[in-house]
Design a protein around this motif. Structure first.
Motif, PDB file in Angstrom:
ATOM      1  N   PHE A 206       0.823  -1.219   0.000  1.00 36.92           N
ATOM      2  CA  PHE A 206       0.000   0.000   0.000  1.00 36.92           C
ATOM      3  C   PHE A 206       0.856   1.267   0.000  1.00 36.92           C
ATOM      4  CE2 PHE A 206       0.421  -1.309   4.411  1.00 36.92           C
ATOM      5  CZ  PHE A 206       0.621  -0.131   5.102  1.00 36.92           C
ATOM      6  N   SER A 207       0.168   2.382  -0.222  1.00 33.89           N
ATOM      7  CA  SER A 207       0.863   3.673  -0.292  1.00 33.89           C
ATOM      8  C   SER A 207       0.166   4.678   0.616  1.00 33.89           C
ATOM      9  CB  SER A 207       0.834   4.230  -1.718  1.00 33.89           C
ATOM     10  OG  SER A 207       1.398   3.309  -2.621  1.00 33.89           O
ATOM     11  N   PHE A 208       0.981   5.590   1.145  1.00 26.22           N
ATOM     12  CA  PHE A 208       0.454   6.765   1.855  1.00 26.22           C
ATOM     13  C   PHE A 208       0.499   7.937   0.894  1.00 26.22           C
ATOM     14  CE2 PHE A 208       2.542   4.338   5.321  1.00 26.22           C
ATOM     15  CZ  PHE A 208       1.467   4.177   6.173  1.00 26.22           C
ATOM     16  N   LEU A 209      -0.620   8.620   0.765  1.00 26.03           N
ATOM     17  CA  LEU A 209      -0.635   9.835  -0.062  1.00 26.03           C
ATOM     18  C   LEU A 209      -0.987  11.007   0.842  1.00 26.03           C
ATOM     19  CD1 LEU A 209      -2.902   8.605  -3.010  1.00 26.03           C
ATOM     20  CD2 LEU A 209      -0.400   8.676  -2.986  1.00 26.03           C
TER      21      LEU A 209
ATOM     22  N   ASP B 242      -4.450   0.946  -1.045  1.00 24.60           N
ATOM     23  CA  ASP B 242      -3.772  -0.354  -1.094  1.00 24.60           C
ATOM     24  C   ASP B 242      -3.949  -1.055  -2.434  1.00 24.60           C
ATOM     25  OD1 ASP B 242      -6.232  -1.607  -1.063  1.00 24.60           O
ATOM     26  OD2 ASP B 242      -6.232  -1.873   1.128  1.00 24.60           O
ATOM     27  N   ASP B 243      -3.287  -2.196  -2.563  1.00 20.42           N
ATOM     28  CA  ASP B 243      -3.242  -2.854  -3.875  1.00 20.42           C
ATOM     29  C   ASP B 243      -4.554  -3.535  -4.245  1.00 20.42           C
ATOM     30  OD1 ASP B 243      -3.095  -4.976  -2.172  1.00 20.42           O
ATOM     31  OD2 ASP B 243      -1.059  -5.574  -2.723  1.00 20.42           O
ATOM     32  N   LYS B 244      -5.586  -3.383  -3.411  1.00 20.45           N
ATOM     33  CA  LYS B 244      -6.898  -3.880  -3.843  1.00 20.45           C
ATOM     34  C   LYS B 244      -7.533  -2.910  -4.854  1.00 20.45           C
ATOM     35  CE  LYS B 244      -7.973  -6.172   0.536  1.00 20.45           C
ATOM     36  NZ  LYS B 244      -7.295  -5.199   1.447  1.00 20.45           N
ATOM     37  N   LEU B 245      -7.036  -1.676  -4.897  1.00 24.80           N
ATOM     38  CA  LEU B 245      -7.543  -0.720  -5.897  1.00 24.80           C
ATOM     39  C   LEU B 245      -7.128  -1.210  -7.277  1.00 24.80           C
ATOM     40  CD1 LEU B 245      -6.457   2.533  -4.048  1.00 24.80           C
ATOM     41  CD2 LEU B 245      -8.825   1.789  -4.406  1.00 24.80           C
ATOM     42  N   LYS B 246      -8.079  -1.155  -8.227  1.00 26.38           N
ATOM     43  CA  LYS B 246      -7.765  -1.788  -9.514  1.00 26.38           C
ATOM     44  C   LYS B 246      -6.681  -1.045 -10.290  1.00 26.38           C
ATOM     45  CE  LYS B 246     -11.780   0.032 -12.129  1.00 26.38           C
ATOM     46  NZ  LYS B 246     -12.258   1.011 -11.113  1.00 26.38           N
ATOM     47  N   ASN B 247      -6.527   0.255 -10.007  1.00 31.74           N
ATOM     48  CA  ASN B 247      -5.473   0.997 -10.705  1.00 31.74           C
ATOM     49  C   ASN B 247      -4.245   1.232  -9.804  1.00 31.74           C
ATOM     50  OD1 ASN B 247      -6.696   2.743  -8.929  1.00 31.74           O
ATOM     51  ND2 ASN B 247      -6.759   4.487 -10.340  1.00 31.74           N
ATOM     52  N   TYR B 248      -4.108   0.375  -8.765  1.00 30.96           N
ATOM     53  CA  TYR B 248      -3.018   0.621  -7.804  1.00 30.96           C
ATOM     54  C   TYR B 248      -1.648   0.632  -8.488  1.00 30.96           C
ATOM     55  CZ  TYR B 248       0.123   0.399  -3.849  1.00 30.96           C
ATOM     56  OH  TYR B 248       1.143   0.665  -2.985  1.00 30.96           O
ATOM     57  N   ASN B 249      -1.355  -0.457  -9.215  1.00 31.52           N
ATOM     58  CA  ASN B 249      -0.023  -0.536  -9.831  1.00 31.52           C
ATOM     59  C   ASN B 249       0.136   0.373 -11.038  1.00 31.52           C
ATOM     60  OD1 ASN B 249       1.567  -2.398  -8.217  1.00 31.52           O
ATOM     61  ND2 ASN B 249      -0.046  -3.875  -8.747  1.00 31.52           N
ATOM     62  N   THR B 250      -0.962   0.518 -11.803  1.00 30.32           N
ATOM     63  CA  THR B 250      -0.860   1.295 -13.046  1.00 30.32           C
ATOM     64  C   THR B 250      -0.873   2.793 -12.803  1.00 30.32           C
ATOM     65  OG1 THR B 250      -3.251   1.102 -13.233  1.00 30.32           O
ATOM     66  CG2 THR B 250      -1.928  -0.458 -14.533  1.00 30.32           C
ATOM     67  N   GLU B 251      -1.630   3.234 -11.793  1.00 30.53           N
ATOM     68  CA  GLU B 251      -1.761   4.689 -11.623  1.00 30.53           C
ATOM     69  C   GLU B 251      -1.338   5.196 -10.243  1.00 30.53           C
ATOM     70  OE1 GLU B 251      -4.991   6.420 -14.703  1.00 30.53           O
ATOM     71  OE2 GLU B 251      -5.895   5.414 -12.954  1.00 30.53           O
ATOM     72  N   VAL B 252      -1.872   4.595  -9.190  1.00 29.75           N
ATOM     73  CA  VAL B 252      -1.596   5.123  -7.843  1.00 29.75           C
ATOM     74  C   VAL B 252      -0.093   5.161  -7.590  1.00 29.75           C
ATOM     75  CG1 VAL B 252      -1.948   4.769  -5.366  1.00 29.75           C
ATOM     76  CG2 VAL B 252      -3.831   4.354  -6.972  1.00 29.75           C
ATOM     77  N   LYS B 253       0.598   4.085  -7.979  1.00 32.72           N
ATOM     78  CA  LYS B 253       2.036   4.036  -7.717  1.00 32.72           C
ATOM     79  C   LYS B 253       2.857   4.942  -8.635  1.00 32.72           C
ATOM     80  CE  LYS B 253       4.302   0.525  -5.955  1.00 32.72           C
ATOM     81  NZ  LYS B 253       4.810  -0.834  -5.712  1.00 32.72           N
ATOM     82  N   GLN B 254       2.157   5.576  -9.570  1.00 28.04           N
ATOM     83  CA  GLN B 254       2.852   6.550 -10.439  1.00 28.04           C
ATOM     84  C   GLN B 254       2.630   7.986  -9.960  1.00 28.04           C
ATOM     85  OE1 GLN B 254       4.557   4.937 -12.782  1.00 28.04           O
ATOM     86  NE2 GLN B 254       3.515   3.073 -12.097  1.00 28.04           N
TER      87      GLN B 254
END
Ligand code: 4AD
Ligand code: MG
Length: 452
Positions: free
Chosen positions: A33-36, A52-64
């Motif tokens: 997961f990430s803190f924003l 957290d990585d349950k969000l469907k765009n976690y790896n594609t967008e949130v982590k960017q």
């Protein structure tokens, strides 16, 4: 509907689903997961988001996500186990609204100098300090209206384009039409300029409605590149009929104290930031102004004080000079150590409309000087006697016919009246502790500079 972060942090609706919008300040990833940290401008504080990585765009967008990206986030507000915050938002949806390329986005995490930020007047309100200035400025403006409205003053919208030069200092920007560069002579039938003060028109309304005020932009084409001068600044100008200089000074003192008290009560978080990072001891300084009576001295006494100080000033002191900032600051900072009202200036250095005193040499003028700022208010009792006013106008080389409307106010139902002008940016400077006036107006206009 979105909820402003300011309101969320105040109400803390734990367990509720909320939608917030804003700009990413920082992102920190830990396993899964990430803190924003999100800021929406409604207050200094950021809202912490757990995504957290349950969000469907976690790896594609949130982590960017990087500093400056804009987002809409939905989630549940929970109590936060972390230190330094009461609540955090557990995101169920993170929508990236706008990206901000980290390679080029100029506002990085490190602290930027105010000089650097001045080159970025379109982005600097996204920083903590400039955001706080904007909120404090807004509250002060509101509080100005509240002060006058509570006292029954009527607001008058005085014109921005005018054919009267109030201060007579030759500092008017001329208004021209279109490409031709012709002075507005052809448009209005006479030369016109941008107003340097709404006073003369405020007087018209004071002599009909009693107590009035105007609060608007004013313009001065003076070539002063100092930390206290702008070519475009805002001024608050009350004008009171049946009021002498003493009543005028009383209003000025009451008003400043009211505004300072209000800002300390309603902008606590932003004021704490200024107190900590911009001017240490700021809150103590402001509280001191509210608690003490302003000092009072006549111009003639002030000159005596300066002459007997034994201090060497760059600009030599002598009765009749226009006091320079070094003189004003010496008096308010070193002699009186509090706000100082200087009255009864020589008529030769003040505009034509000020009331001549019985000594025939001085006028019923008053300037309020603040420690660290110098002059913040300039005002006077106005010359209400027709003959006295007319002869001062002639002396000053003013075309009397041009101002016959102004003389009419003395011809028909004239009354003693007084008013002053408070420089709004100088007030915001004093309240925030900002050393340069360019930081307290969103888009500063100074000689050689008017970006945006
Ligand atoms: O002392 P000033 O020139 O007074 C007048 O214009 C009167 N007609 C006001 C009145 O009696 N209604 O200006 C008033 C205040 C100053 O004390 C200062 O705070 C501010 O306006 N001021 C400026 N602020 C920023 N940049 C400038 N160039 C300013 N010139 C004046
Ligand atoms: Mg002045």
């Amino acid at each position: 509907m979105k909820t402003r972060i300011h309101k969320l942090l105040k109400d803390k609706p734990i367990g509720q689903n909320v939608l917030v919008t804003g700009w990413v300040r920082t992102r920190r990833d830990t396993g899964g997961f990430s803190f924003l940290d999100i800021n929406d401008g409604s207050c200094l504080a950021n809202l912490q988001i757990i995504a957290d990585d349950k969000l469907k765009n976690y790896n594609t967008e949130v982590k960017q996500l990087s500093t400056g990206c804009s987002v809409r986030i939905e989630g549940e507000l929970k109590e936060s186990p972390a230190k330094g915050q009461d609540v955090e938002l557990h995101a169920t949806m993170v929508e990236v609204v706008g990206t901000a390329d980290p390679e080029t986005y100029p506002l990085q995490k490190k602290r930027h100098s105010f000089e650097f930020l001045r080159e970025l007047s379109h982005l600097r309100p996204r920083t903590n300090a400039l955001g706080a200035v904007a909120r404090v400025r807004s509250r002060l403006g509101f509080s100005v209206h509240q002060f006058f409205q509570e006292r029954g003053f009527i607001q008058v919208h005085t014109p921005i384009i005018t054919t009267s030069d109030c201060e007579g200092a030759g500092e008017m920007f001329q208004v021209t039409t279109g490409q031709s560069g012709n002075v507005a002579e052809h448009f209005f039938g006479k030369p016109a300029g941008l107003t340097v003060s709404g006073q003369l028109q405020a007087e018209v309304y004071a002599l009909a409605l009693g107590d009035v005020y105007t609060f608007g932009p004013t313009f001065r084409a003076e070539n002063s590149n100092t930390s206290r001068h702008l070519a475009e600044f805002w001024m608050i100008e009350p004008e009171m009929a049946f009021c002498d200089l003493a009543g005028n000074i009383q209003l000025a003192e009451e008003m400043l104290k009211y505004l300072l008290t209000d800002i300390m009560t309603h902008c606590e978080e932003d004021m704490a930031l200024f107190d900590k990072f911009i001017e240490k001891g700021l809150l103590k300084k402001l509280a001191g102004v509210v608690e003490q009576d302003f000092a009072r001295i006549s111009y003639t006494e002030a000159i005596d004080r300066l002459l007997s100080s034994g201090k060497k000033f760059d600009f030599p002191v002598q009765w009749g000079i226009d006091m320079q900032s070094e003189h004003e600051r010496y008096l308010s900072e070193e002699v009186f150590k509090r706000p100082l009202v200087v009255t009864d200036y020589p008529s030769g250095i003040k505009p034509f409309y000020m009331r001549l005193n019985d000594d025939g040499k001085t006028v019923a003028a008053m300037d309020v000087l603040l420690p660290g700022i110098g002059e913040i208010i300039g005002g006077s009792q106005r010359e209400e006697r027709f003959d006295a006013l007319k002869s001062r106008m002639v002396e000053a080389g003013i075309e009397v016919e041009q101002y016959s409307w102004y003389l009419d106010l003395r011809r028909y139902g004239s009354v003693p009246h007084s008013g002053f002008g408070l420089g709004f940016e100088r007030l915001v400077q004093f309240v925030t502790g900002m050393t340069n006036i360019r930081e307290v107006i969103p888009f500063p206009r100074t000689p050689g500079s008017a970006p945006c």
